[in-house]
Design an enzyme around this catalytic site. Structure first.
Site, mmCIF file in Angstrom:
data_model
loop_
_atom_site.group_PDB
_atom_site.id
_atom_site.type_symbol
_atom_site.label_atom_id
_atom_site.label_comp_id
_atom_site.label_asym_id
_atom_site.label_seq_id
_atom_site.Cartn_x
_atom_site.Cartn_y
_atom_site.Cartn_z
ATOM 1 N N GLU A 10 8.700 29.602 7.960
ATOM 2 C CA GLU A 10 9.140 30.226 9.220
ATOM 3 C C GLU A 10 9.727 31.607 8.971
ATOM 4 O O GLU A 10 9.472 32.554 9.721
ATOM 5 C CB GLU A 10 10.202 29.340 9.909
ATOM 6 C CG GLU A 10 10.583 29.795 11.318
ATOM 7 C CD GLU A 10 11.771 30.737 11.391
ATOM 8 O OE1 GLU A 10 12.076 31.219 12.490
ATOM 9 O OE2 GLU A 10 12.402 31.028 10.351
ATOM 10 N N GLU A 11 10.501 31.713 7.907
ATOM 11 C CA GLU A 11 11.275 32.946 7.676
ATOM 12 C C GLU A 11 10.401 34.155 7.346
ATOM 13 O O GLU A 11 10.863 35.286 7.387
ATOM 14 C CB GLU A 11 12.295 32.726 6.541
ATOM 15 C CG GLU A 11 13.377 31.702 6.864
ATOM 16 C CD GLU A 11 14.411 32.192 7.867
ATOM 17 O OE1 GLU A 11 14.285 33.331 8.350
ATOM 18 O OE2 GLU A 11 15.345 31.420 8.160
ATOM 19 N N HIS A 67 12.259 24.247 10.927
ATOM 20 C CA HIS A 67 11.718 24.801 9.671
ATOM 21 C C HIS A 67 12.599 24.415 8.494
ATOM 22 O O HIS A 67 13.814 24.348 8.607
ATOM 23 C CB HIS A 67 11.489 26.307 9.763
ATOM 24 C CG HIS A 67 12.702 27.191 9.752
ATOM 25 N ND1 HIS A 67 13.301 27.637 8.596
ATOM 26 C CD2 HIS A 67 13.420 27.748 10.761
ATOM 27 C CE1 HIS A 67 14.316 28.432 8.899
ATOM 28 N NE2 HIS A 67 14.425 28.504 10.209
ATOM 29 N N ASP A 91 20.749 27.726 8.336
ATOM 30 C CA ASP A 91 19.425 28.177 8.803
ATOM 31 C C ASP A 91 18.386 27.797 7.751
ATOM 32 O O ASP A 91 18.262 28.461 6.753
ATOM 33 C CB ASP A 91 19.465 29.689 9.032
ATOM 34 C CG ASP A 91 18.128 30.253 9.464
ATOM 35 O OD1 ASP A 91 17.230 29.487 9.831
ATOM 36 O OD2 ASP A 91 17.987 31.493 9.431
ATOM 37 N N ASP A 96 16.565 25.190 15.797
ATOM 38 C CA ASP A 96 16.921 26.194 14.793
ATOM 39 C C ASP A 96 18.346 26.664 15.090
ATOM 40 O O ASP A 96 18.966 26.210 16.057
ATOM 41 C CB ASP A 96 15.914 27.365 14.875
ATOM 42 C CG ASP A 96 15.797 28.158 13.580
ATOM 43 O OD1 ASP A 96 16.754 28.166 12.779
ATOM 44 O OD2 ASP A 96 14.746 28.790 13.375
HETATM 45 CO CO CO Z 1 16.421 32.480 9.521
HETATM 46 ZN ZN ZN Z 2 15.829 29.702 11.172
#
Ligand code: CO
Ligand code: ZN
Length: 333
Positions: A197-198, A63, A165, A220
């Site tokens: 994604e988050e 992501h 991230d 990830d």
């Molecule tokens: Co995250």
């Molecule tokens: Zn992530």
């Protein structure tokens, strides 16, 4: 500085909270273009890169969106209230700097009259140093997104800064793509940089639906168990190799895929660890539940202080993950 750091600096520095991934997508596309045959963007903003082949369809996903904040209300004095984009922890937010898309910077502070332990997001505000509401509105409007701003550095084999991230997952895919550019394989390879994604794994499912992969692998970050006095024991340490996910809150990976990932690591001399993440989820879950179901696995970069402006991971784990993924991609027949 390592090549990993240089790539992270480029991809990690791009503005890209969930739903606003355009700058990240452009940065990645500019690098990825030379490694693949075809590159497209779908309606959700997923970037889909393909190295064509007649064999198995393998999808690798990372992501590109990050957590952040969104302006919800500006008071008469020009202080900006905000809501969260993705999972935020208040302890990570006090006195940090955030940056809006237009470059405006602000500091997050809090209402002192509320006891610190009772603080919620509603007690926090962004101070851009405005004279009053009208002045603030020159710079920030309701609905504007902002991201953490903090230095990125490499020291003694370790990276530190905001948005490992998951820009480090994106970097991992780019490194794997480079290794696979000239590889002898008939497999049909898709490298997907997913959106949103988050906020609930929103991009990955749509991308996997259109690709229809035989196997899908998410890349990830994951937590580590190597900090002093951790509440939840976890057998993952920073610097001991990429982690092969067994399960997290959102997914139980396909055993045969886990085994194949571990074997790929063993075949190319990359030590792996096994990940069981008791909190949180990843794109893996959305990839698995597409169409009639997809076989899935995930490779994770052990990362400390996830979702803070100072995330930390080891360069060697990123290099190992890329090597393992490249090996896995050519090994599936
Ligand atoms: Co995250
Ligand atoms: Zn992530």
């Amino acid at each position: 500085m390592s090549k990993v750091f240089d790539l992270w600096n480029e991809v990690g520095g791009a503005f890209g909270p969930s739903g606003r991934e355009d700058a990240v997508r452009e940065a990645i596309a500019a690098i990825a273009g030379e490694y693949i045959d075809d590159i497209t963007t779908d309606a959700l903003g997923n970037l889909i890169c393909r190295k064509k082949g007649s064999g198995k369809k393998l999808l690798f996903a990372a992501h590109m969106d990050s957590i952040g904040v969104v302006a919800t209300w500006i008071d008469d004095k020009g202080f900006i209230r905000f809501s969260q984009v993705g999972g935020l922890f208040k302890g990570d937010l006090i006195n940090i700097t955030v940056r809006f898309a237009n470059g405006t910077r602000g500091v997050i502070s809090y209402e002192e009259k509320t006891p610190f332990k009772d603080l919620t997001m509603d007690n926090l505000f962004i101070d851009i140093g405005a004279k009053d509401k009208a002045d603030a509105e020159q710079y920030v409007q309701i609905g504007d997104f902002a991201v953490f701003e903090a230095p990125r550095f490499e020291q003694n084999g370790v990276l530190c800064g905001p948005y490992l991230d998951n820009r480090i997952g994106c970097v991992t895919l780019l490194l794997a793509m480079e290794q696979l550019a000239e590889a002898e394989t008939e497999n049909d390879l898709y490298f997907v940089f997913t959106s949103q994604e988050e906020v609930g794994l929103r991009g990955a499912g749509a991308a996997a639906f259109s690709v229809e992969p035989d196997i899908a692998i998410a890349v990830d970050v994951t937590d580590t168990g190597d900090l002093p006095e951790r509440k939840t024991p976890m057998a993952v340490d920073m610097g001991k190799g990429p982690a092969v996910k067994v399960m997290d809150r959102s997914v139980i990976c396909t055993p045969a895929v886990c085994a194949a990932l571990e074997q790929a690591g063993a075949d190319c001399g990359v030590a792996t660890q096994r990940e069981i993440l008791q909190f949180g989820g990843t794109d893996t879950a959305a990839l698995q539940k597409t169409r009639a179901g997809v076989q899935v696995g995930a490779v994770s970069i052990p990362t400390r202080y996830i979702h803070s402006p100072s995330e930390m991971c080891a360069v060697s784990d990123v290099e190992g993950a890329a090597k393992l993924l490249a090996r896995f991609a050519v090994g599936q027949n």
